[in-house]
Design a protein around this motif. Structure first.
Motif, PDB file in Angstrom:
ATOM      1  N   GLU A 325       0.872  -1.395   0.016  1.00  0.00           N
ATOM      2  CA  GLU A 325      -0.115  -0.090   0.003  1.00  0.00           C
ATOM      3  C   GLU A 325       0.836   1.161  -0.193  1.00  0.00           C
ATOM      4  O   GLU A 325       0.626   2.212  -0.805  1.00  0.00           O
ATOM      5  CB  GLU A 325      -1.045   0.113   1.151  1.00  0.00           C
ATOM      6  N   THR A 438      -5.999  -8.080  -3.292  1.00  0.00           N
ATOM      7  CA  THR A 438      -6.995  -8.296  -2.206  1.00  0.00           C
ATOM      8  C   THR A 438      -7.139  -9.466  -1.778  1.00  0.00           C
ATOM      9  O   THR A 438      -7.361  -9.734  -0.562  1.00  0.00           O
ATOM     10  CB  THR A 438      -8.255  -7.482  -2.739  1.00  0.00           C
ATOM     11  N   ASP A 445      -5.408  -3.696   1.825  1.00  0.00           N
ATOM     12  CA  ASP A 445      -6.850  -3.232   1.753  1.00  0.00           C
ATOM     13  C   ASP A 445      -7.061  -2.198   0.735  1.00  0.00           C
ATOM     14  O   ASP A 445      -6.485  -0.986   0.799  1.00  0.00           O
ATOM     15  CB  ASP A 445      -6.929  -2.814   3.295  1.00  0.00           C
ATOM     16  N   ARG A 448      -8.813   0.970   2.215  1.00  0.00           N
ATOM     17  CA  ARG A 448      -7.970   1.749   2.973  1.00  0.00           C
ATOM     18  C   ARG A 448      -6.843   2.646   2.063  1.00  0.00           C
ATOM     19  O   ARG A 448      -6.563   3.906   2.060  1.00  0.00           O
ATOM     20  CB  ARG A 448      -7.137   1.077   3.903  1.00  0.00           C
TER      21      ARG A 448
END
Length: 521
Positions: A325, A438, A445, A448
């Motif tokens: 992320e 995912t 996430d 998020r």
């Protein structure tokens, strides 16, 4: 990678030994055994990865900056058809370079056993396969040039570009060993120096009227110098053979190389179809617009993901997803202002001459290309680092198949239709890649991550307004629509307002990424 996969089983590829039962040598990529280079003797893995990103950024700016200077020199001095010939020759050598080592050099970064024996085996595999590719392409160059409608000099370009394949295959083993050890400074010296010297040779010869063969000469100088300098910064790896290492290298390297090969084909299938259907002049126009749109991917995405790969190889559990992320956030933040410029000011490309008018429309259609392609690349790096190169390869295959089918339908409509098709298909692939992450990447996430991007969206909006204001002021001052002064003003307006807004808002993940870089410096 994920506790959600296959009823909670976490599957990782075992290459020459169990993943957590590594040989106690100084090259093993874990916290206990790693012996970083001089730029990484202290600090966390995050800090060393951040230093790696900075060194890769330096390398990317130098190498790709040198290549860009060569490209712009050729674009300014040659006809579009000649630039199309360069594109075809580069395609052939890129495909050959991947097949030249069958992914075995990249497998060394992930290796879980005796890396010395594996490296010597990788050198042997690279020498044999690269030499075979060189001989094959040398004798088939005339037929390839005819098939690609590049009869006028195409065979000579192909032959000249492939002669350094064995040298590049051997140098790749040393470079990947250095990346495994997080010795990023030593890793970039051979490539950056070779690129600069090769670019100087190419530009000097181009200004002397040598044409496309100036690029060939520069590439030969770059390949030979890269190998020699690799042996200076790291002891030469001599050829050797270990059957178990060969099996392990090929079991990981084959899908790894397959994914890379599919990426090259996916990035060049449009070249092949445009050359075959529309001809060399159209290919030259498309090639220039594509290369400018693709440049942020090369300068930024490959830099960040290249440094992230060995770092992600050291992660376990949900920390892989969290790190992914951060990588996606950093990439989005870096690419956004360049996308704004490509969308709203593509006509500045005609600084190279009005002969490139069609390339402007190509660039505008591909304004988001580097970003959506970068999302897919970052996710594939996380999959490779987790021992799942086969999944990454299947994503590449899906992208290539979808793009090829779509291009077959639209290619006769012209280069702008081809450019839009590239962007649409690449965006669809990025969406699928996020869905795959995912499911397979523990801790990832997407909701998020998307929420964390609001400062980037706000900063991009402010940059758009700034560009429109400066553009209007330029009209009021009587500045030419396409000029160096106007281009500089537009670029400064976008970059400064974007950076200032992003700095003020500072999302959590961007702030975390900045702290890592700050602590590493």
């Amino acid at each position: 990678m994920s506790s959600r996969r296959h009823g909670g089983a976490v599957a990782r590829l075992e290459v020459h030994g169990a993943p957590d039962e590594r040989a106690p040598d100084e090259h093993a990529p874990d916290e206990q055994n790693a012996q970083p280079g001089e730029e990484g003797r202290t600090g966390s893995d995050e800090g060393r990865a951040a230093r790696g990103a900075l060194w890769f950024a330096t390398n990317g700016i130098v190498v790709k900056g040198a290549q860009t200077l060569v490209l712009l020199t050729l674009a300014a001095t040659l006809a579009p058809s000649a630039l199309g010939l360069v594109a075809l020759g580069t395609l052939v050598v890129n495909v050959s370079a991947i097949l030249g080592n069958l992914g075995t050099s990249g497998a060394l970064v992930y290796w879980r056993g005796d890396v010395r024996a594996a490296a010597r085996t990788a050198v042997t595999i690279g020498l044999v396969s690269a030499s075979a590719m060189t001989l094959l392409l040398w004798f088939t160059a005339p037929a390839l040039a005819t098939a690609l409608r590049a009869e006028d000099g195409g065979a000579a370009v192909i032959r000249g570009l492939v002669v350094t394949l064995p040298a590049l295959a051997v140098a790749a083993v040393t470079q990947e060993l250095l990346r495994r050890e997080l010795r990023f400074l030593r890793r970039i010296v051979p490539e950056a120096t070779g690129a600069v010297v090769g670019a100087v040779v190419a530009i000097v010869l181009a200004t002397q009227g040598l044409g496309v063969m100036s690029l060939v000469a520069g590439q030969v100088v770059q390949g030979v110098l890269t190998l020699l300098l690799a042996w200076v910064v790291h002891p030469p790896v001599l050829p050797g053979w270990d059957s178990a290492s060969a099996r392990g290298l090929l079991s990981y390297g084959a899908p790894f190389a397959g994914a890379n090969l599919l990426e090259v084909l996916q990035l060049n299938v449009d070249y092949l179809l445009v050359a075959r259907v529309l001809g060399a002049v159209a290919l030259g126009q498309y090639s220039l617009g594509f290369r400018i749109a693709y440049m942020p991917y090369v300068l930024l995405v490959l830099v960040v993901t290249g440094a992230a790969f060995p770092y992600l190889c050291r992660r376990r559990g949900e920390s892989v997803g969290h790190a992914a992320e951060v990588v996606l956030t950093v990439l989005t933040a870096l690419l956004a202002p360049l996308c704004v410029l490509s969308v709203l000011a593509p006509e500045q490309l005609m600084l190279l001459g009005t002969k490139w008018a069609d390339a402007v429309s190509v660039l505008a259609a591909m304004a988001l290309f580097s970003w959506v392609l970068g999302l897919t690349q970052a996710i594939q790096v996380a999959l490779n680092a987790s021992g799942l190169p086969g999944v990454a390869m299947r994503l590449r295959l899906m992208h290539l198949a979808g793009l090829s089918l779509a291009l077959l339908v639209v290619v006769r409509s012209g280069v702008v239709a081809v450019a839009w098709t590239q962007t649409v298909v690449t965006t669809a692939t990025a969406v699928v890649a996020v869905l795959v992450a995912t499911r397979l990447v523990a801790g990832f996430d997407p909701v998020r991550w998307l929420r964390s991007l609001w400062p980037v969206a706000l900063a991009s909006g402010v940059a758009v307004l700034a560009l429109l204001v400066v553009d209007a002021v330029g009209d009021g001052l009587g500045l030419a629509e396409v000029s160096v002064v106007r281009t500089v003003l537009l670029g400064l307006a976008v970059l400064t307002t974007y950076a200032a807004t992003l700095w003020v808002t500072r999302s959590t993940q961007v702030r975390a990424a900045w702290s890592v870089v700050r602590d590493a410096s």
